[in-house]
Write a protein that holds these residues in place. Structure first.
Motif, PDB file in Angstrom:
ATOM      1  N   GLY A 152      15.524 -14.251  -9.241  1.00 58.06           N
ATOM      2  CA  GLY A 152      14.079 -14.174  -9.431  1.00 58.06           C
ATOM      3  C   GLY A 152      13.338 -15.245  -8.650  1.00 58.06           C
TER       4      GLY A 152
ATOM      5  N   VAL B  96      18.195  -9.282 -13.608  1.00 54.12           N
ATOM      6  CA  VAL B  96      17.902  -9.993 -12.365  1.00 54.12           C
ATOM      7  C   VAL B  96      18.698 -11.286 -12.249  1.00 54.12           C
TER       8      VAL B  96
ATOM      9  N   ARG C 211      18.725  -4.556  -7.851  1.00 52.75           N
ATOM     10  CA  ARG C 211      19.616  -4.542  -9.022  1.00 52.75           C
ATOM     11  C   ARG C 211      19.761  -3.158  -9.652  1.00 52.75           C
TER      12      ARG C 211
ATOM     13  N   ALA D 260      14.400  -6.504  -9.714  1.00 50.17           N
ATOM     14  CA  ALA D 260      15.201  -5.563 -10.506  1.00 50.17           C
ATOM     15  C   ALA D 260      15.256  -4.204  -9.831  1.00 50.17           C
TER      16      ALA D 260
END
Length: 898
Positions: free
Chosen positions: A556, A551, A497, A493
């Motif tokens: 992930g 995510v 992201r 994240a």
């Protein structure tokens, strides 16, 4: 008449004489022919024999130094300090080469005296010994001895594989070649080298190949330290190692020793006094003592060596192109020298703390049971500990039986009782095994995050009884619990992201499909919570929402694989993965290496157990260089480190008094070194983890029961692993300076509101009813938010009721409130401070207006963008959460929630 008669007689005599002469000439001709034929046949036979022998000799294998040197040598394993830690052998390879300079003179003389008395004079073969051996064969005299010299025996063992021919013809052919090669070898190799190779080759019983290993096995000393008596013992073994070895064949070896000592005296190697002194030596009592100690101290490979073997095998195949069988043979019989990464001092610390009973509150035992029974009808049934558990539940009515015992005796008795309950008349037990293991168990991995070198490892608590068995540190996947939040949710994240440590997610029951996720603690849901808080307090909802909303399961899992996790499957693309709910689980080694990547500034380094492999002659075969790749930006690694460092400091989440969770890793905090880490506990407390690091090392510890029982207080509880981690790492870092975790140039700071992750609004975010919500956060450069907090709202309220004022409220005050996302109706720590409804006290019905009073003016207050009647929470468009008619003084600002 007489004259005629005489003439006749003369004629007869002449005829007879002529006949005799003719006969004689014919006989002589026949003899000449026969002799000539014999000579021809003999010559042909000799020529054929010579041709055959020449052909045999021509077919003899070529020999050189490499072919004469014995091939089966034990591989030796050394730690990073150069200490011998293990010896890897298989049948036919327990050999350690000796040099001529190491050989005591008495040992040389003993072997020469009994095996080849003219060794120093002949040219590789001894005609006198050959004739003596032939005579012995013809006369059936077994005491005559053999005709092979030490040189021939060396060639027989190392060139002809010990001489295993099946037919007499093959044996005769080998003998001719052996003798020829012995002469040739003597021309190119010194007697000293021949003798050294011979003494390194011979089988000396009890899996001892060569005199150096025999000296250690029988006398517990180096070969150079052997006495005359001990030399005679060893020299007496070689003719029949199974019959003449001094442990199981003491009497036969003793008789042979006497013969050897006599030969040595007769050949002038020793004096009479030395012979008598050696004979008087009680050498066999020493051998028995050494044998007892050897058996008592014989240990299996360590957990470190268990994993090392797999890594070396892989390296031999991948880097040198060997097949599996070739790599296996080289590893166990190639005489390799393996220099490992193991630090003996650190390994000792790990072993001491893992096996210290004071570090556990429970010592229970699991039972692994196998029983095979053949019944009277010739059928066979196999039973295990699973059948014992079923027996407890269904037959004994013990539904609470957890298959753990308070003592070894209790476990064995239970197995016996089960066996008695199932055996019937005519049944025959054909196999039974009982294996007990101390519980709860642990595994521990300690590695250098920069080099990838594994410094110490423990695959379990309690005695290790076998080599290459269960290694809980490297080959037993277990569920990683909350340690996986960092790997699969928070790291990606922040890294790719656009999230920051301040990014918030609303903590409330979270449902995806039929699965509703909740937190591990019972203090209630917290409302807006940041990624930093998700790490520090191990918040499940924050992790799952981050994984699913920011995510994605695909990203992930991809990050986890880049972190070196190899056990994920196609079924792990789901929300539970962010909480460590995996199909197979992970190993301690891989999880520790993943966290080592964060400790190493975002660079993954593959764990290694050795640095170099040398061949028997010291030539380097493999030098291990770190295999690395970048997983995270250095900024991401630092941000995660800082949050995990905070998790080890005693904190309580920003909330109402007593309603927030506490930091989860304080028990593991080191008193003498900067540290960061993450704990993990699975549902039902079956697995407990702590993985953390310092500026020097990364270490991971797992705790649990082998058969997956929960860690109740009776079974050890859920905190002992953090104590062990702390104790080990405290000792590991004694005497080391603390450099702290360096802030990289790619990181900067900014003051933000912890309830939005955005820039704080002066006088508003600091006025949260629970305290000042403004704090300083680290950010990767370029990611500091530009928007201001929109989750804090300043509003005018009735001074008496604290609710939104009506036109009838006589006195008003200002308060700070929290804007709740649309659709969230459950109570959280934030919802308690949401914008209130209208004042219930001051209404039109409860107020008498003076006659002269007219309709009051609408209260004047500033409004922020988007606020007022029908206000919809920023970032949500599904409808209003609070719709006060008046009283909103100032929202923190526009924008959307994390």
């Amino acid at each position: 008449m007489n004259y005629g008669k005489k003439a006749t007689q003369k004629k007869l005599r002449d005829a007879a004489s002529n006949t005799h002469k003719l006969t004689s000439r014919l006989f002589l001709g026949f003899i000449r022919t026969l002799l000539f034929a014999f000579l021809i046949v003999t010559a042909a036979g000799i020529s054929t024999g010579i041709g055959m022998i020449k052909g045999i000799i021509d077919d003899a294998p070529e020999i050189n130094i490499e072919s004469i040197v014995p091939q089966g040598f034990a591989t030796t394993v050394y730690d990073s300090a150069g200490n011998l830690t293990d010896t890897l052998v298989m049948a036919g390879s327990n050999r350690d080469p000796v040099t001529y300079e190491e050989l005591p003179r008495d040992l040389i003389d003993a072997f020469v005296a009994i095996e080849d008395s003219r060794f120093w004079e002949h040219n590789g073969i001894d005609p006198r010994s050959i004739l003596r051996a032939v005579k012995g064969v013809l006369t059936n005299d077994r005491s005559a001895g053999g005709g092979s010299t030490l040189t021939q025996q060396l060639i027989k063992n190392n060139v002809f594989n010990g001489g295993r021919e099946q037919s007499f013809g093959e044996q005769l052919e080998r003998k001719f070649q052996e003798q020829y090669l012995a002469v040739q070898l003597t021309k190119t190799m010194s007697k000293e080298m021949v003798l050294t190779n011979y003494l390194n080759t011979i089988n000396l019983g009890n899996d001892c190949l060569g005199v150096k290993v025999a000296a250690r096995r029988y006398f517990g000393k180096e070969v150079s330290d052997l006495t005359l008596s001990e030399c005679a013992v060893i020299a007496g073994i070689t003719q029949n190692p199974s019959k003449l070895n001094p442990i199981s064949g003491q009497k036969a070896n003793e008789d042979k020793r006497k013969v050897i000592l006599q030969y040595m005296f007769d050949q002038g190697y020793i004096s009479k006094e030395e012979q008598e002194e050696a004979l008087a030596d009680d050498v066999y009592s020493r051998i028995q003592t050494v044998d007892s100690i050897t058996k008592e101290t014989s240990t299996p490979y360590s957990y470190f060596t268990d994993e090392l073997i797999g890594q070396v095998m892989d390296a031999l195949m991948e880097k040198l192109g060997y097949t599996y069988n070739q790599a296996h043979n080289l590893l166990y019989s190639g005489g390799l020298q393996i220099i490992t990464t193991q630090d003996p001092a650190l390994q000792a610390i790990v072993d001491e703390e893992v096996n210290n009973p004071e570090n556990y509150t429970a010592a229970r035992y699991s039972l692994e049971y196998r029983l095979s029974v053949t019944h009277s009808d010739e059928t066979t049934t196999h039973y295990s500990h699973a059948n014992i558990k079923t027996w407890h539940k269904n037959t004994l009515g013990d539904a609470g039986f957890d298959a753990l015992y308070d003592s070894e005796e209790e476990a064995r008795a239970d197995a016996e009782n089960f066996k008695a309950s199932i055996l019937q008349e005519g049944d025959k037990v054909i196999g039974e095994s009982v294996t007990l293991s101390l519980q709860p168990q642990v595994s521990f991995v300690l590695m250098d995050q920069v080099t990838g070198q594994v410094k110490a490892i423990s695959g379990g608590r309690g005695p290790k009884t076998d080599s290459l068995t269960l290694n809980r540190a490297t080959n037993v996947p277990r569920q990683p619990g909350s340690t996986f939040k960092v790997i699969t949710a928070f790291a990606p994240a922040i890294d790719t992201r656009g999230a920051t440590l301040g990014t918030v997610y609303y903590d409330t029951p979270y449902t995806i499909g039929s699965k509703t996720f909740r937190n591990w603690y019972s203090s209630g849901f917290q409302g807006y919570s940041s990624i930093r808080e998700g790490i520090v307090y191990s918040m499940n909802i924050v992790a799952v929402r981050c994984f699913m909303e920011t995510v994605s399961p695909q990203l992930g899992v991809e990050y986890a694989q880049n972190f070196g996790i190899t056990t994920l499957t196609d079924t792990d693309y789901n929300p539970a993965t962010s909480l460590g709910g995996l199909t197979k689980g992970v190993t301690n080694l891989e999880l520790t290496a993943a966290y080592a990547s964060i400790a190493n500034g975002g660079v993954y380094t593959k764990p290694i157990f050795f640095t170099r492999i040398l061949d028997r002659n010291g030539k380097e075969l493999i030098s291990m260089e770190p295999e690395t790749h970048r997983v995270l930006k250095d900024s991401t690694a630092f941000l995660l480190t800082d949050a995990m460092a905070e998790s080890m400091i005693s904190n309580r989440k920003f909330s109402r008094s007593g309603s927030g969770p506490s930091s989860t890793s304080t028990r593991a905090k080191l008193p003498n070194m900067s540290c960061a880490g993450k704990s993990g506990t699975t549902t039902s407390n079956n697995d407990i983890w702590f993985v953390g690091y310092t500026p020097y090392y990364t270490a991971g510890i797992w705790g649990g029961c082998d058969l997956n029982q929960n860690l109740s207080s009776q079974n050890g509880g859920t905190s002992f692993h953090k104590d062990i981690w702390r104790k080990i790492m405290t000792r590991v870092h004694e005497g080391l300076a603390d450099p702290g975790f360096k802030v990289p140039d790619s990181v900067e700071t900014a003051q933000i509101c912890r309830k939005s992750g955005k820039l704080a609004v002066a006088g508003v975010c600091s006025g949260d009813p629970r305290g000042n919500a403004v704090y300083t956060e680290y950010f990767a450069k370029g990611t500091v938010p530009t928007e201001v907090c929109n989750n804090h709202v300043a509003a005018t309220v009735c001074a008496e009721s604290g609710k939104m004022p009506t036109e009838f409220c006589p006195e008003k005050s200002t308060g700070v409130f929290i804007s709740i996302p649309a659709g969230e109706t459950g109570e959280t720590d934030d919802s308690v401070f949401s914008l209130p409804g209208p004042c219930p006290i001051h209404t039109a019905a409860s107020t008498i207006l003076p006659p002269e009073e007219t309709e009051p003016e609408s209260p004047s207050f500033p409004r922020g963008p988007g606020y007022g009647p029908g206000y919809v929470s920023p970032g949500n468009s599904s409808g209003p959460t609070q719709a006060p008619s008046s009283g909103v003084l100032s929202p923190a600002g526009p924008g959307s929630t994390g």
